[in-house]
Design an enzyme around this catalytic site. Structure first.
Site, PDB file in Angstrom:
ATOM      1  N   GLY A  22       0.811  -1.211   0.000  1.00 36.90           N
ATOM      2  CA  GLY A  22       0.000   0.000   0.000  1.00 36.90           C
ATOM      3  C   GLY A  22       0.850   1.269   0.000  1.00 36.90           C
ATOM      4  O   GLY A  22       0.422   2.311  -0.492  1.00 36.90           O
ATOM      5  N   GLU A  44       2.843  -8.295  -1.633  1.00 40.22           N
ATOM      6  CA  GLU A  44       1.633  -8.900  -1.057  1.00 40.22           C
ATOM      7  C   GLU A  44       1.567 -10.399  -1.290  1.00 40.22           C
ATOM      8  O   GLU A  44       0.981 -11.144  -0.509  1.00 40.22           O
ATOM      9  CB  GLU A  44       0.372  -8.247  -1.645  1.00 40.22           C
ATOM     10  CG  GLU A  44       0.147  -6.799  -1.235  1.00 40.22           C
ATOM     11  CD  GLU A  44       0.800  -5.787  -2.164  1.00 40.22           C
ATOM     12  OE1 GLU A  44       1.719  -6.159  -2.933  1.00 40.22           O
ATOM     13  OE2 GLU A  44       0.396  -4.609  -2.106  1.00 40.22           O
TER      14      GLU A  44
END
Ligand code: DAK
Length: 257
Positions: free
Chosen positions: A108, A131
């Site tokens: 993010g 991720e």
């Protein structure tokens, strides 16, 4: 408690600093709400012409807060639209937003940086979409903005292998606009932001809109969009002032009109 997001006004530049050092500036709803509120305030402030988002010398943001999201189930993520609200305020900012990235910009964090209009990086910056290591995938634009910025090949490499890209590679690949030694990053970014803020704000916003349009539509459509905006600048007092100042060999004084 220290604020998770610190804001400062430096002349005509709004500076937003992510400040959660104990968790590598991991992004949670409160951090994102702080960034959104700061952007709201800087957008509303007529004195501000450019916004800078930064972290510390060590980390921009190491991604979304893994501890906070680890127990979400599908229904929670879907029904609450996994806190999408508030996480994309940068995307709707009309004034330019520059990310000044030193250290890690992961998951993010990399996605927030890419949501900005451009990234200036310190020579210690590391960009990544790791991720996949967590059994998930980019969810805030990583798999979409990265290929547009650095090519499909490099985006696939980063998203599939979790490999980090350093500042030199990121500049070469087109992810970042400029690279500076870490101790100069913020000053140089603020200087560039001040330059932008010295121009006519409506023109700055039109240029931003026009460049963004290049990403989002066909060439003919975006050329037409650019042409219409270009024509509309002739309705501005600032265009008259800018051209008169050039001809009269003096510095233009823009009034944002
Ligand atoms: N979340 C929570 N805590 C984190 C964190 C994170 N992302 N990253 C680091 N920390 C915490 C560590 O747990 C540690 O806490 P303590 O043990 O001290 O309590 C502290 O920060 C220091 O971290 P390290 O000890 O690991 O420090 P190192 O220097 O050894 O390593 C590192 C730094 C950045 C390489 C490492 O911390 C790391 O790999 N961090 C995780 C990076 C990562 O996997 N990031 C991607 C997360 S997933 C969406 C919004 C957002 C997203 C998706 C959708 N929507 C709104 C739809 C994004 C998802 C992600 O970002």
């Amino acid at each position: 408690m220290t604020a998770l997001v610190l804001n400062e006004t430096i002349n005509k530049v709004g500076l937003i600093r992510i400040n959660r050092p104990e968790a590598m500036n991991a992004l949670n709803a409160d951090v994102m709400a702080g960034i959104s509120a700061a952007i709201d305030a800087f957008e509303a402030d007529e004195n501000i012409g450019c916004i800078v988002i930064t972290g510390s010398d060590k980390v921009f943001a190491a991604g979304a807060d893994i501890g906070a999201m680890k127990d979400y189930d599908y229904m929670h993520a879907y029904k609450t639209d996994y806190i999408t609200r508030g996480w994309e305020r940068i995307k709707t900012a009309r004034k330019p937003v520059i990310a000044a990235v030193a250290g890690y910009a992961l998951g993010g964090g990399c996605e927030v940086a890419m949501m900005c209009d451009m990234i200036f990086a310190a020579d210690n910056a590391k960009f990544g979409q790791p991720e996949i290591r967590l059994g998930t995938m980019p969810g805030l634009g990583g798999s979409q903005r990265l290929p547009r910025a650095v090519s499909k090949a490099k985006a696939m490499d980063m998203c599939l292998t979790a490999r980090m890209m350093d500042a030199a590679e990121a500049e070469k690949a087109g992810l970042v606009a400029r690279v500076y030694p870490v101790d100069q990053l913020l000053d140089e970014t603020l200087k560039a932001a001040a330059t932008i803020a010295s121009f006519s704000l409506p023109v700055v916003m039109m240029v931003k809109e026009s460049v963004n349009r290049a990403w989002e539509s066909s060439l003919n459509e975006s050329l037409l969009f650019e042409r219409r905006l270009f024509h509309s600048t002739f309705a501005l007092e600032d265009q008259k002032e800018g051209m008169a100042a050039f001809v009269e060999k003096r510095k233009a004084v823009f009034k944002n009109r």
